[in-house]
Design an enzyme around this catalytic site. Structure first.
Site, PDB file in Angstrom:
ATOM      1  N   ASN A  40       0.820  -1.200   0.000  1.00  0.00           N
ATOM      2  CA  ASN A  40       0.000   0.000   0.000  1.00  0.00           C
ATOM      3  C   ASN A  40       0.860   1.258   0.000  1.00  0.00           C
ATOM      4  OD1 ASN A  40       0.567  -0.888   2.700  1.00  0.00           O
ATOM      5  ND2 ASN A  40      -1.134   0.295   3.527  1.00  0.00           N
ATOM      6  N   GLU A  42       0.197   5.238   0.630  1.00  0.00           N
ATOM      7  CA  GLU A  42      -0.755   6.256   1.061  1.00  0.00           C
ATOM      8  C   GLU A  42      -0.374   7.630   0.538  1.00  0.00           C
ATOM      9  OE1 GLU A  42      -2.105   4.198   5.256  1.00  0.00           O
ATOM     10  OE2 GLU A  42      -0.792   5.948   5.332  1.00  0.00           O
ATOM     11  N   GLU A  53      -3.185  -4.783  -3.225  1.00  0.00           N
ATOM     12  CA  GLU A  53      -3.732  -5.670  -4.255  1.00  0.00           C
ATOM     13  C   GLU A  53      -3.764  -4.975  -5.614  1.00  0.00           C
ATOM     14  OE1 GLU A  53      -6.082  -6.456  -0.386  1.00  0.00           O
ATOM     15  OE2 GLU A  53      -5.108  -4.759  -1.376  1.00  0.00           O
ATOM     16  N   CYS A  84     -10.307  -5.126   0.370  1.00  0.00           N
ATOM     17  CA  CYS A  84     -11.480  -4.267   0.544  1.00  0.00           C
ATOM     18  C   CYS A  84     -12.409  -4.425  -0.664  1.00  0.00           C
ATOM     19  CB  CYS A  84     -11.043  -2.809   0.704  1.00  0.00           C
ATOM     20  SG  CYS A  84     -10.464  -2.039  -0.829  1.00  0.00           S
TER      21      CYS A  84
END
Length: 129
Positions: A40, A42, A53, A84
């Site tokens: 990830n 951010e 993903e 998610c």
């Protein structure tokens, strides 16, 4: 431990998470056994953040892959994180419902789902016609 989970754990070190401090890694295996990883990333504008993903599937697709067999996800908290809803929908664009999704429980166990279990009745090209 499954090599795919190990790859998802390893890539977490590259995550950029100054806001949540929640590192996630993903490892996506192609039908021919190649593995693409993502973490990830951010952004201060949270809607521009990238999920692990998404990064993994983008790398695989960029390299010409369109058929996948398994995905592993892991967080630095080893809390059984699952993709998610947004990532599930992105995965469904490129993967069949029988894609195996491995989620790192952190206690030595791995929860296993299919994409269809995680996202039943997905939005697809057929539903848009």
């Amino acid at each position: 431990m499954d090599d795919l989970i190990d790859a998802a754990r390893e890539i977490q070190a590259d995550a950029h998470v100054p806001y949540s401090e929640y590192r996630v890694g993903a490892a996506l295996e192609t039908e021919d056994g190649e593995v693409f990883v993502g973490c990830n990333l951010e952004n201060a504008n949270f809607s521009n953040s990238l999920h692990a993903e998404e990064v993994a599937i983008a790398e695989a697709v960029k390299n010409g892959h369109r058929e996948f067999s398994r995905l592993a996800v892991s967080s630095d908290r080893r809390d059984g994180v699952t993709p998610c809803g947004m990532c599930r929908q992105t995965l469904s664009e490129f993967c069949d419902g029988d894609l195996i999704v491995l989620c790192d429980e952190g206690d030595g166990s791995v929860a296993e789902y299919t994409l269809e279990e995680l996202l039943p009745n997905t939005i697809s090209q057929e539903t848009l016609e």
